[in-house]
Design an enzyme around this catalytic site. Structure first.
Site, PDB file in Angstrom:
ATOM      1  N   PRO A   1      -2.497 -12.195  10.328  1.00  0.00           N
ATOM      2  CG  PRO A   1      -0.254 -12.426  11.639  1.00  0.00           C
ATOM      3  CD  PRO A   1      -0.980 -12.566  10.471  1.00  0.00           C
ATOM      4  CG  ASP A   2      -5.414  -6.628  14.941  1.00  0.00           C
ATOM      5  OD1 ASP A   2      -4.176  -6.534  15.084  1.00  0.00           O
ATOM      6  OD2 ASP A   2      -6.186  -5.923  14.228  1.00  0.00           O
TER       7      ASP A   2
ATOM      8  CG  ASN B   1       0.083   0.386   2.663  1.00  0.00           C
ATOM      9  OD1 ASN B   1       0.514   1.033   3.013  1.00  0.00           O
ATOM     10  ND2 ASN B   1      -0.464  -1.482   3.725  1.00  0.00           N
TER      11      ASN B   1
ATOM     12  CE  LYS C   1       8.768 -11.017 -14.141  1.00  0.00           C
ATOM     13  NZ  LYS C   1       9.525 -10.650 -15.323  1.00  0.00           N
TER      14      LYS C   1
HETATM   15  O1  C5P Z   1      -8.022  -2.480  11.428  1.00  0.00           O
HETATM   16  P1  C5P Z   1      -6.688  -1.983  10.809  1.00  0.00           P
HETATM   17  O2  C5P Z   1      -6.365  -1.704  10.217  1.00  0.00           O
HETATM   18  O3  C5P Z   1      -7.633  -0.417  10.403  1.00  0.00           O
HETATM   19  O4  C5P Z   1      -5.791  -1.047  12.656  1.00  0.00           O
HETATM   20  C1  C5P Z   1      -5.169   0.123  12.281  1.00  0.00           C
HETATM   21  C2  C5P Z   1      -4.644  -0.122  13.462  1.00  0.00           C
HETATM   22  O5  C5P Z   1      -4.335  -1.617  13.862  1.00  0.00           O
HETATM   23  C3  C5P Z   1      -2.742   0.013  13.138  1.00  0.00           C
HETATM   24  O6  C5P Z   1      -2.670   0.685  14.792  1.00  0.00           O
HETATM   25  C4  C5P Z   1      -2.164  -0.938  13.032  1.00  0.00           C
HETATM   26  O7  C5P Z   1      -0.870  -0.469  12.837  1.00  0.00           O
HETATM   27  C5  C5P Z   1      -2.655  -2.052  13.351  1.00  0.00           C
HETATM   28  N1  C5P Z   1      -2.782  -3.053  12.836  1.00  0.00           N
HETATM   29  C6  C5P Z   1      -1.856  -4.564  12.943  1.00  0.00           C
HETATM   30  N2  C5P Z   1      -1.840  -5.387  12.682  1.00  0.00           N
HETATM   31  C7  C5P Z   1      -2.884  -5.973  11.169  1.00  0.00           C
HETATM   32  C8  C5P Z   1      -3.444  -4.831  10.607  1.00  0.00           C
HETATM   33  C9  C5P Z   1      -3.321  -3.144  11.605  1.00  0.00           C
HETATM   34  O8  C5P Z   1      -1.014  -3.628  14.040  1.00  0.00           O
HETATM   35  N3  C5P Z   1      -2.832  -6.727  11.389  1.00  0.00           N
END
Ligand code: C5P
Length: 396
Positions: A305-306, A209, A288
């Site tokens: 993962p978040d 992005n 590729k």
């Molecule tokens: O869910 P979203 O991407 O909008 O959330 C944004 C916040 O969560 C930011 O602080 C981003 O750095 C963190 N984030 C994360 N891991 C992800 C997605 C988001 O740490 N996979």
């Protein structure tokens, strides 16, 4: 204008690096500082007072007996008018004179008569720097509380290579900024993520992005300037590492997660600024992908993962700060994110206000309410945010 209203006496002693002091004056003035230049007689062989006068907008002093001071006390007046004295370049001779408390010209007398801190940026031939006499003098100056900036190593004006080059003007300005920043996070360990992630599709392509990393880098720098020990886990960006910050380069969300989780419990504060890709390709191609091999490829995507939520869920984890970059409905989405990820502070910004640029507009959402910050540069906003975090974490 990070130095607005700060009064800096800039001493210039004799050395070829004196020409760089002109750029230093320009940068300090640009940051809003009032710069008063005093130079040694030696410095005037390398650069003229007129140059400094034009750049600082003030008369330049060299002589103790300068008739422009009505009370003939240039050394007292000039040092009393300063919040900080910076000497750049500081020659071997100048360091020796200060270490021994000599007052044999205006600049040395100003330094001896000062009641404000002193920073010096040594500049000399490597042999002169390494000479035990110089090292003794530098050790004495350190013991006396003088801040020694550098020197750097590299190619010297004399053609030799080694330690003794003056720090670049930008680096000296950075040290001056650090000097003036209240140490609200002294002794704290701050971990940040910044930039985009890159999720490989094949060896040369991927999903990413447009996050520039600028907000995260500005925060890392501000945290460092506030006295924190800072580790910055960075996705691929084209930005220099802020001075004094440990940087760990990663590409994918999984790499970023591993780097963060390995350090999270040892941190006091975690600030997730990275724009982490929501999804990655389940199996990236080893080779590729070719256009002529059966039409457009189909990708299977799996959720990343978040990272922020994982850190926030840790027992004994750090104080967590998240970012919410939205294109609309900022407050509703930011508040929802705060609850879902269970973080005490979410920083909201509209993508159209900040993505990629130098300026931004931030709104802070925490347990105490909603705090909009006035639009400003990312550097200025980073400082305000670090202050807010320091207050919330009860450090100050
Ligand atoms: O869910 P979203 O991407 O909008 O959330 C944004 C916040 O969560 C930011 O602080 C981003 O750095 C963190 N984030 C994360 N891991 C992800 C997605 C988001 O740490 N996979």
């Amino acid at each position: 204008m990070e130095l607005k209203g700060k009064r800096i006496a800039l001493g210039v002693s004799g050395g070829i690096a004196a020409y760089k002091a002109a750029e230093l004056v320009r940068l300090l003035v640009k940051q809003g500082a009032e710069v008063q230049v005093a130079m040694t007689e030696g410095a005037s062989h390398f650069i003229t007072a007129t140059t400094f006068q034009a750049l600082s907008g003030r008369p330049v002093f060299t002589d103790q007996w300068d008739q422009r001071m009505p009370n003939a006390m240039a050394h007292i007046d000039l040092s009393r008018q300063a919040d900080l004295i910076v000497v750049a370049p500081a020659s071997a001779d100048f360091l020796a004179r200060v270490a021994h408390g000599l007052a044999d010209d205006l600049l040395a007398t100003m330094v001896l008569a000062r009641d404000c801190p002193l920073l010096v940026a040594p500049a000399m031939n490597r042999q002169m720097w390494e000479n035990p006499a110089t090292q003794r003098n530098v050790a004495q100056l350190r013991a006396d509380g003088v801040g020694i900036l550098g020197p750097a190593s590299g190619e010297q004006a004399c053609g030799e290579i080694g330690a003794g080059r003056m720090l670049e003007p930008e680096e000296i300005v950075d040290s001056v900024l650090v000097f003036f920043t209240p140490k609200l996070l002294a002794g704290r360990r701050v971990l940040l993520t910044a930039g985009p992630t890159f999720e490989a599709i094949d060896p040369v392509r991927g999903i990413t992005n447009l996050s520039s990393g600028r907000m995260g880098y500005a925060l890392a720098r501000a945290a460092r300037q506030a006295g924190a020990e800072v580790t910055l886990v960075s996705g691929p960006v084209a930005l220099p590492t802020p001075a004094g910050v440990e940087r760990i380069d990663v590409k994918s969300a999984l790499d970023m997660q591993a780097a963060v989780m390995a350090r999270a419990t040892a941190s006091d504060i975690f600030i997730a600024v990275a724009a982490v890709a929501d999804y990655r390709v389940t199996h990236a191609a080893e080779y590729k992908l070719k256009k002529d091999e059966g039409g457009p490829p189909a990708f299977e995507l799996v959720e990343n993962p978040d990272i922020l939520a994982s850190v926030a869920a840790l027992e004994n984890g750090p104080f967590c700060v998240g970012f919410a970059a939205e294109s609309h409905n900022l407050e509703a989405y930011a508040q929802a994110k705060r609850q879902k990820k269970k973080v005490p502070l979410v920083v909201g910004n509209l993508i159209q206000d900040g993505f990629g640029g130098d300026d931004n507009r931030l709104v802070l959402f925490d347990d105490h309410g909603v705090h909009p910050l006035a639009p400003a540069s990312k550097a200025a906003l980073a400082r305000q945010l670090i202050e807010h975090i320091a207050h919330l974490t009860g450090i100050h």
